[in-house]
Design a protein around this motif. Structure first.
Motif, PDB file in Angstrom:
ATOM      1  N   ALA A 182       0.869  -1.173   0.000  1.00 25.92           N
ATOM      2  CA  ALA A 182       0.000   0.000   0.000  1.00 25.92           C
ATOM      3  C   ALA A 182       0.905   1.222   0.000  1.00 25.92           C
ATOM      4  CB  ALA A 182      -0.904   0.010   1.223  1.00 25.92           C
ATOM      5  N   LEU A 183       0.462   2.296  -0.604  1.00 25.79           N
ATOM      6  CA  LEU A 183       1.256   3.523  -0.586  1.00 25.79           C
ATOM      7  C   LEU A 183       1.029   4.326   0.681  1.00 25.79           C
ATOM      8  CD1 LEU A 183       0.898   4.718  -4.286  1.00 25.79           C
ATOM      9  CD2 LEU A 183       2.881   3.654  -3.208  1.00 25.79           C
ATOM     10  N   ILE A 184      -0.190   4.305   1.207  1.00 30.91           N
ATOM     11  CA  ILE A 184      -0.529   5.111   2.374  1.00 30.91           C
ATOM     12  C   ILE A 184      -0.896   4.264   3.581  1.00 30.91           C
ATOM     13  CG2 ILE A 184      -2.049   6.916   3.299  1.00 30.91           C
ATOM     14  CD1 ILE A 184      -0.138   7.878   1.109  1.00 30.91           C
ATOM     15  N   ASP A 185      -1.929   3.417   3.449  1.00 39.32           N
ATOM     16  CA  ASP A 185      -2.388   2.665   4.618  1.00 39.32           C
ATOM     17  C   ASP A 185      -2.762   1.238   4.260  1.00 39.32           C
ATOM     18  OD1 ASP A 185      -5.320   2.825   3.753  1.00 39.32           O
ATOM     19  OD2 ASP A 185      -4.922   4.935   4.108  1.00 39.32           O
ATOM     20  N   ALA A 186      -2.423   0.334   5.168  1.00 36.71           N
ATOM     21  CA  ALA A 186      -2.808  -1.071   5.064  1.00 36.71           C
ATOM     22  C   ALA A 186      -3.542  -1.434   6.343  1.00 36.71           C
ATOM     23  CB  ALA A 186      -1.583  -1.962   4.879  1.00 36.71           C
ATOM     24  N   ALA A 187      -4.782  -1.898   6.206  1.00 37.79           N
ATOM     25  CA  ALA A 187      -5.621  -2.164   7.379  1.00 37.79           C
ATOM     26  C   ALA A 187      -6.065  -3.612   7.398  1.00 37.79           C
ATOM     27  CB  ALA A 187      -6.843  -1.241   7.375  1.00 37.79           C
ATOM     28  N   GLU A 203     -16.234  -0.991  12.691  1.00 36.12           N
ATOM     29  CA  GLU A 203     -16.274  -2.192  13.516  1.00 36.12           C
ATOM     30  C   GLU A 203     -15.501  -3.358  12.893  1.00 36.12           C
ATOM     31  OE1 GLU A 203     -20.418  -1.978  11.458  1.00 36.12           O
ATOM     32  OE2 GLU A 203     -18.905  -0.592  12.262  1.00 36.12           O
ATOM     33  N   TYR A 204     -15.238  -3.285  11.596  1.00 39.13           N
ATOM     34  CA  TYR A 204     -14.458  -4.334  10.933  1.00 39.13           C
ATOM     35  C   TYR A 204     -12.945  -4.064  10.970  1.00 39.13           C
ATOM     36  CZ  TYR A 204     -18.819  -6.165   8.946  1.00 39.13           C
ATOM     37  OH  TYR A 204     -20.053  -6.716   8.772  1.00 39.13           O
ATOM     38  N   LEU A 205     -12.557  -2.876  11.384  1.00 35.36           N
ATOM     39  CA  LEU A 205     -11.139  -2.511  11.406  1.00 35.36           C
ATOM     40  C   LEU A 205     -10.476  -3.008  12.681  1.00 35.36           C
ATOM     41  CD1 LEU A 205     -11.372   1.198  10.196  1.00 35.36           C
ATOM     42  CD2 LEU A 205     -10.482  -0.739   8.885  1.00 35.36           C
ATOM     43  N   LYS A 206      -9.287  -3.610  12.554  1.00 38.90           N
ATOM     44  CA  LYS A 206      -8.589  -4.141  13.723  1.00 38.90           C
ATOM     45  C   LYS A 206      -7.184  -3.552  13.896  1.00 38.90           C
ATOM     46  CE  LYS A 206     -12.061  -6.627  14.817  1.00 38.90           C
ATOM     47  NZ  LYS A 206     -12.895  -6.217  15.977  1.00 38.90           N
ATOM     48  N   GLU A 207      -6.431  -3.453  12.793  1.00 42.26           N
ATOM     49  CA  GLU A 207      -5.065  -2.928  12.872  1.00 42.26           C
ATOM     50  C   GLU A 207      -4.773  -2.117  11.607  1.00 42.26           C
ATOM     51  OE1 GLU A 207      -2.200  -6.128  14.533  1.00 42.26           O
ATOM     52  OE2 GLU A 207      -3.955  -7.241  13.799  1.00 42.26           O
ATOM     53  N   ILE A 208      -4.007  -1.038  11.757  1.00 43.07           N
ATOM     54  CA  ILE A 208      -3.666  -0.192  10.621  1.00 43.07           C
ATOM     55  C   ILE A 208      -2.175   0.136  10.665  1.00 43.07           C
ATOM     56  CG2 ILE A 208      -4.159   1.943   9.363  1.00 43.07           C
ATOM     57  CD1 ILE A 208      -6.791   2.138  10.893  1.00 43.07           C
ATOM     58  N   VAL A 209      -1.513   0.007   9.511  1.00 36.22           N
ATOM     59  CA  VAL A 209      -0.115   0.426   9.368  1.00 36.22           C
ATOM     60  C   VAL A 209      -0.078   1.493   8.283  1.00 36.22           C
ATOM     61  CG1 VAL A 209       2.251  -0.275   8.865  1.00 36.22           C
ATOM     62  CG2 VAL A 209       0.694  -1.873  10.015  1.00 36.22           C
ATOM     63  N   VAL A 210       0.563   2.632   8.570  1.00 36.41           N
ATOM     64  CA  VAL A 210       0.586   3.736   7.613  1.00 36.41           C
ATOM     65  C   VAL A 210       2.008   4.209   7.342  1.00 36.41           C
ATOM     66  CG1 VAL A 210      -1.720   4.585   8.164  1.00 36.41           C
ATOM     67  CG2 VAL A 210       0.240   5.426   9.462  1.00 36.41           C
ATOM     68  N   SER A 211       2.197   4.718   6.124  1.00 36.73           N
ATOM     69  CA  SER A 211       3.478   5.347   5.771  1.00 36.73           C
ATOM     70  C   SER A 211       3.435   6.842   6.036  1.00 36.73           C
ATOM     71  CB  SER A 211       3.810   5.089   4.293  1.00 36.73           C
ATOM     72  OG  SER A 211       2.839   5.690   3.451  1.00 36.73           O
ATOM     73  N   VAL A 212       2.263   7.447   5.826  1.00 38.03           N
ATOM     74  CA  VAL A 212       2.028   8.848   6.188  1.00 38.03           C
ATOM     75  C   VAL A 212       0.644   8.933   6.811  1.00 38.03           C
ATOM     76  CG1 VAL A 212       3.498   9.787   4.355  1.00 38.03           C
ATOM     77  CG2 VAL A 212       1.067   9.474   3.929  1.00 38.03           C
ATOM     78  N   CYS A 213       0.454   9.895   7.700  1.00 37.43           N
ATOM     79  CA  CYS A 213      -0.855  10.062   8.321  1.00 37.43           C
ATOM     80  C   CYS A 213      -0.990  11.469   8.873  1.00 37.43           C
ATOM     81  CB  CYS A 213      -1.094   9.021   9.421  1.00 37.43           C
ATOM     82  SG  CYS A 213       0.166   8.997  10.723  1.00 37.43           S
ATOM     83  N   SER A 214      -2.233  11.941   8.913  1.00 34.18           N
ATOM     84  CA  SER A 214      -2.500  13.297   9.376  1.00 34.18           C
ATOM     85  C   SER A 214      -3.980  13.426   9.715  1.00 34.18           C
ATOM     86  CB  SER A 214      -2.127  14.313   8.283  1.00 34.18           C
ATOM     87  OG  SER A 214      -2.573  15.611   8.618  1.00 34.18           O
ATOM     88  N   PRO A 215      -4.309  14.274  10.683  1.00 37.24           N
ATOM     89  CA  PRO A 215      -5.730  14.523  10.951  1.00 37.24           C
ATOM     90  C   PRO A 215      -6.416  15.257   9.797  1.00 37.24           C
ATOM     91  CG  PRO A 215      -4.349  15.997  12.257  1.00 37.24           C
ATOM     92  CD  PRO A 215      -3.440  14.987  11.625  1.00 37.24           C
ATOM     93  N   SER A 216      -5.621  15.800   8.874  1.00 37.92           N
ATOM     94  CA  SER A 216      -6.200  16.480   7.707  1.00 37.92           C
ATOM     95  C   SER A 216      -6.410  15.544   6.530  1.00 37.92           C
ATOM     96  CB  SER A 216      -5.302  17.652   7.278  1.00 37.92           C
ATOM     97  OG  SER A 216      -4.020  17.199   6.877  1.00 37.92           O
ATOM     98  N   ASN A 217      -6.098  14.261   6.680  1.00 34.31           N
ATOM     99  CA  ASN A 217      -6.332  13.279   5.625  1.00 34.31           C
ATOM    100  C   ASN A 217      -7.790  12.823   5.617  1.00 34.31           C
ATOM    101  OD1 ASN A 217      -3.628  13.395   5.057  1.00 34.31           O
ATOM    102  ND2 ASN A 217      -3.150  11.318   5.726  1.00 34.31           N
TER     103      ASN A 217
END
Length: 326
Positions: A182-187, A203-217
């Motif tokens: 993934a370029l940004i996020d893998a969940a 409710e289906y989300l359990k874990e997230i790995v991100v390369s970039v992240c921001s509250p403005s995304n």
């Protein structure tokens, strides 16, 4: 003498997914993509690009753009010899064919389209122009400016090593083998089926790995972004486990805030592996359900992403070298 050539990948399906129904995302009309390509062709021609390799697709975006300016169009446009399926495979095959024949690739689409291009574009510079739903990776940029930067790189007025940067990506491994990126996020999700691909039920989300992240995304990367902001220039990633804990509200789709609970998080150095606990799992990659995993799963953030044109830096260098003179 070899002609100065660039590639164009225009995805007719970007900006038209189910999030227009379940959220409040705007529809990005294909005629607007035609208008973008029209402006690109005129600017590329004006700055010395002699040939364009284009991906054939179901709507005919590039042919429509050519028709609108046929009296003024001098550069050669060649369509790649691929069978059109109207799926991500078109983008994949087109990128694979054009990457070694062009100085740069213009990608008209969202995070998902750019993710497919990134799988096979190698070191060929890309110019990502946003027309998708979750648009964290591509630029919101006027086609005129994008075309100028691509022409500067394509004609080698600015060398790729001067005007581009290597993007980060998230790599997912299953039993030690690279499964997907993934370029940004893998969940990691507990969805059972790919279905409509988009993810909008927390409710289906359990874990997230991100390369970039921001509250403005917009999208899943907004969740870890509320915990800690990580930019594209930082050699870091972030892992978040959802569960009982701190409650936040995040914009996981256009116009849609959802409450999620953060159980734990961990800052990742580049190349640092994190174990994914949710198995079996259906991974959402850049917001779309894509990869089913059943074995031992790990993830890491690296700088193995595509080489992206930094249009501001490129045009600054180009101006200093007389690119705009005459």
């Amino acid at each position: 003498m070899k002609k100065t050539t660039v590639g164009i990948i225009a995805n007719p399906e970007s900006g038209r997914d189910i999030r227009r129904l379940i959220a409040h995302a705007s529809v990005f009309d294909n005629m607007e993509k035609v208008s973008i390509v029209k402006r690109l062709l005129m600017i590329l021609q004006s700055f010395g690009v002699e040939k364009v390799l284009a991906m054939p697709e179901t709507f005919g975006i590039v042919p429509a753009a050519m028709h609108l300016i046929e009296e003024h169009l001098d550069l050669e446009v060649e369509f790649l010899p691929i069978k059109v399926f109207g799926t991500w495979r078109d983008t994949y095959e087109a990128t694979k064919l054009m990457k070694d024949k062009v100085g740069a690739i213009i990608v008209i689409g969202g995070d998902g389209t750019n993710r497919v291009v990134a799988k096979v574009c190698g070191d060929t510079p890309i110019m990502p122009i946003s027309t998708g739903t979750n648009n964290v990776f591509p630029y919101m940029i006027e086609a005129t400016i994008a075309g100028e930067a691509v022409a500067a790189i394509g004609t080698r007025i600015v060398k790729p090593e001067e005007g581009t940067y290597k993007a980060k990506r998230v790599e997912i491994f299953e039993d030690g083998e690279l499964k997907d990126i993934a370029l940004i996020d893998a969940a990691a999700t507990t969805h059972s089926f790919v279905g409509s691909r988009a993810v909008w039920k927390p409710e289906y989300l359990k874990e997230i790995v991100v390369s970039v992240c921001s509250p403005s995304n917009i999208g899943l990367s907004s969740i870890p972004g509320i915990i800690k902001e990580i930019g594209k220039d930082e050699d870091l990633g972030l892992y978040v486990e959802l569960g009982e804990g701190k409650k936040i509200r995040a914009p996981i789709a256009p116009g849609v805030l959802r409450e999620v609970s953060i159980k734990s998080y961990r800052i990742l150095e580049l190349g640092e592996e994190v174990e994914i606990k949710t198995t079996p799992s259906l991974f959402a990659l850049d917001g779309e359900r894509e990869a089913e995993v059943k074995g031992e799963v790990t993830a890491r953030v690296t700088r193995n992403g595509p080489r992206v044109i930094d249009y501001q830096k490129t045009l600054k260098i180009a101006a200093e070298r007389g690119f705009f003179e005459g």
